[in-house]
Design a protein around this motif. Structure first.
Motif, mmCIF file in Angstrom:
data_model
loop_
_atom_site.group_PDB
_atom_site.id
_atom_site.type_symbol
_atom_site.label_atom_id
_atom_site.label_comp_id
_atom_site.label_asym_id
_atom_site.label_seq_id
_atom_site.Cartn_x
_atom_site.Cartn_y
_atom_site.Cartn_z
ATOM 1 N N LYS A 78 0.846 -1.194 0.000
ATOM 2 C CA LYS A 78 0.000 0.000 0.000
ATOM 3 C C LYS A 78 0.884 1.248 0.000
ATOM 4 O O LYS A 78 0.588 2.231 -0.682
ATOM 5 N N GLY A 100 0.903 3.922 -2.899
ATOM 6 C CA GLY A 100 0.676 5.301 -2.475
ATOM 7 C C GLY A 100 1.799 6.204 -2.954
ATOM 8 O O GLY A 100 1.570 7.318 -3.422
ATOM 9 N N ASP A 140 5.633 2.981 5.862
ATOM 10 C CA ASP A 140 4.308 3.600 5.821
ATOM 11 C C ASP A 140 4.412 5.093 6.144
ATOM 12 O O ASP A 140 3.830 5.937 5.460
ATOM 13 N N GLN A 161 -3.923 5.955 2.231
ATOM 14 C CA GLN A 161 -2.566 5.565 2.655
ATOM 15 C C GLN A 161 -2.168 6.316 3.912
ATOM 16 O O GLN A 161 -1.599 5.745 4.849
#
Lengths: 381, 313
Positions: free
Chosen positions: A254, A258, A323, A349
């Motif tokens: 992800k 993103g 992240d 995200q």
């Protein structure tokens, strides 16, 4: 040493993408930004999960007798990558597929296996996780919710908090205390959420209006067959499943998608020619790929049925950093795109990232585990 | 996917580890490490040469991964040995075993400072699009004193690179391979730094407790371990894949991690870590040089950006 997907794994990913292609056209605008626990996404997930189940796509990595196809653990991370990276259209089915199911497979009775594992494979149930309490979050073994043994079962009193999905989930994987204090008194229960005596209070979060809940148990009766494993033997189960929980969702994928989207928007705005911007994006990509490989190392061990070691905690911490690196790029260079309705992909995200260091065990707990189990450092005073 | 070494690779690794372990002792005077900026791995070099390890990348059935295993395992040693150029970059770039040691340099660095330049018999020079293969016979090199734990030197006179052997169009391939070797050497020196520091803080007592029992120390060392292992896997994947993007990612991630890891290691080793009598510098002051090799992060970052998100044609 081999870093490529095999043909079966590629084919599985392609099949998943065929089902993903059936998502609504306004997925990034209307569904994903509000998170996998939003009412709209959870309602949609029941239809989406049925489509996955029709093609036997949900738990290919499970044994055939429980609805799987005896595929390797790599197929579990493939479905996690494909689903988590677009906002988890399965909603909390993933809890069942990633770790509740494996826990039931390892510790459940045959009747429990037939009941719960088949329902997960069929995509029928949405799950929630009753672990944290007002005075027991990171310090989970301090939990106080009690399950008193009575004729035919248990009566539960207490409360859980920060429970994602609770308002619309079908079943909770509950930790409650049957024995005394500490880790030794913890037991696991599989609890239908329509059990009388359960009340749910939503708590609005900064990232989502629907993600948090407090769940109250007032003389809630559970039949004896709700107990998973042995009475007061729940800590062993917890220790097993945290490896699946912490390394289950494909967060790095992800973050990667993103980041690709961040770069698209930077190019649109004419910011991509700035070497500082490009360097920041490159550094984030390196964090993402490091997290990916450290995660794959854990999956490789799982596929070979090795005991999970400290690699789980190393990978989880790497994922948190990846992240955050991508979310920080959005905040730094494209802050207006986090305004409601501006860019659902980036908002999704960002929302995932800001919870990454708290969900599934705080980042600091991962570091504690690395200190002890990877480096062998002595415990503090 | 399979993150385990093959049985042949595992056997190779075990043989390399035996040689490294047999030849890793630092020279000591009365129990104290001899205070030198760096310690050449003379016996280890002879053992690798006798076993044919420098040519491992050219052996049938072997290639970049096998060379990567050699470079990584040997760089865990506190002793210094030139392997990245001789065992990985040169054979994979040219298909030949060039006269070693093999130094690598950007053209503009030949007169500033290059590691192993004084010892090298061959230098692979990054000239942009092309590579110049510099035979060092008869060339004068000025050795350089420095805090770095590598032998450094610079050419006494500017070479005429137009008059030496050229590898036309091989510049990008040199940089790809150099990045892999660089990332492997950083991964190893960083892993050794973390391990050395971990061992130290387990036994060093302050306020009646081991230094390593304080959470402020534990968390930073743990975060450093995450960096070290991440670099290792990025570098090994880059060796396996032959992808320029993978190589640039590995080198970028590696060089970015050096300031934090070296800072933490020296903090946790205290004043002892500031001495040449304590072995920490054998790795951290290699890392400090490697932090700026190939011009530092800028080139790797630009390469990642160009390859990961190519501009529209």
């Amino acid at each position: 040493m081999e870093f490529a997907w095999n043909a079966a794994e590629e084919a599985y990913r392609a099949e998943l993408r065929e089902v993903i292609a059936t998502l609504p056209d306004d997925w990034w605008e209307a569904y994903a930004p509000h998170g996998p626990s939003s009412p709209k996404l959870m309602e949609h997930a029941r239809r989406f999960n049925a489509r996955l189940a029709q093609r036997d796509l949900i738990v290919r990595h499970w044994p055939q007798e429980y609805g799987g196809q005896d595929a390797s653990a790599w197929q579990q991370i493939i479905i996690s990558e494909e689903m988590w990276s677009i906002g988890e259209p399965r909603s909390s089915l993933y809890l069942g597929a990633n770790w509740a199911g494996p826990a039931i497979m390892k510790f459940g009775t045959e009747a429990q296996k037939q009941k719960w594992l088949r329902s997960i494979a069929a995509g029928e149930l949405l799950w929630c996780q009753g672990f944290s309490e007002p005075e027991a979050g990171t310090d989970l073994s301090n939990m106080k919710t009690r399950a008193e043994p009575v004729d035919g079962g248990y009566v539960v009193n207490g409360s859980k908090i920060w429970t994602s999905y609770a308002a619309r989930a079908d079943v909770m994987f509950l930790l409650a205390r049957v024995g005394g204090k500490g880790k030794g008194g913890v037991s696991c229960f599989l609890v239908p959420m329509d059990t009388p005596g359960i009340e749910i209070r939503p708590i609005q979060g900064v990232h989502s209006r629907w993600d948090f809940h407090e769940v109250f148990f007032t003389d809630a009766f559970l039949p004896a067959d709700a107990l998973l494993g042995e009475e007061a033997g729940g800590w062993t189960i917890v220790q097993t499943i945290i490896h699946y929980e912490r390394i289950g969702a494909g967060r790095y994928e992800k973050a990667k998608r993103g980041l690709d989207h961040v770069v698209e928007r930077l190019k649109e705005r004419g910011l991509w020619d700035d070497p500082v911007v490009r360097a920041d994006c490159a550094a984030a990509r390196a964090l993402v790929e490091a997290a990916r490989l450290q995660t794959y190392l854990v999956i490789d061990g799982r596929a070979k049925d090795s005991d999970p070691g400290a690699e789980t905690y190393l990978a989880r911490f790497a994922m948190i950093q990846a992240d955050h690196a991508v979310a920080n790029l959005t905040s730094t260079y494209l802050p207006d795109l986090l305004i409601d309705g501006a860019d659902g992909h980036l908002r999704s995200q960002f929302n995932s990232a800001i919870t990454a260091g708290i969900a599934a065990g705080a980042a600091e707990v991962q570091l504690n585990m690395i200190s002890g189990r990877h480096l062998g450092l002595p415990r503090g005073a | 996917m399979d993150f385990d070494l093959t049985p042949d690779q595992q056997a190779l690794r075990e043989a390399i580890v035996r040689i490294v372990d047999d030849n890793r002792d630092l020279p000591r005077s009365g129990g104290v490490v001899e205070p030198r900026a760096f310690h050449p791995a003379t016996a280890m070099e002879q053992a690798f040469a006798a076993g044919g390890y420098f040519d491992i990348a050219l052996e049938p059935g072997c290639g970049a991964v096998e060379a990567a295993i050699l470079v990584y395992e040997a760089a865990l040693s506190p002793l210094v040995l030139e392997l990245g150029g001789a065992a990985l970059v040169a054979p994979l770039l040219t298909g030949e075993a060039l006269a070693r040691p093999v130094a690598m340099a950007r053209a503009q660095d030949l007169m500033r400072g290059v590691r192993f330049l004084g010892e090298a018999r061959t230098v692979l020079v990054d000239c942009g699009a092309d590579v110049a293969v510099l035979d060092m016979t008869g060339r004068e090199v000025a050795p350089l004193d420095s805090p770095y734990a590598y032998p450094l030197g610079r050419l006494a006179a500017a070479p005429d690179l137009s008059a030496v052997r050229k590898l036309p169009g091989k510049g990008a391939e040199l940089r790809r391979l150099w990045r892999i070797a660089l990332a492997l050497e950083i991964a190893a020196a960083m892993e050794a730094t973390v391990q050395f520091t971990t061992d130290y803080v387990k036994q060093r007592q302050v306020f009646g407790r081991p230094v390593g029992s304080f959470q402020a120390v534990q968390h930073r060392l743990s975060a450093d371990a995450v960096k070290s292992r991440g670099i290792y896997w990025l570098a090994m994947k880059a060796a396996w894949s032959a992808s320029p993007l993978d190589a640039a990612l590995a080198a970028l991630h590696a060089q970015r991690a050096i300031p934090d890891v070296t800072y933490d290691a020296h903090q946790f080793n205290g004043a002892l870590g500031m001495t040449l009598e304590h072995a920490l510098h054998c790795w951290t002051f290699r890392l400090r040089w490697l932090q700026g090799e190939m011009g530092g992060q800028r080139g790797h970052a630009a390469e990642v950006a160009a390859l990961a998100w190519p501009d529209a044609a």
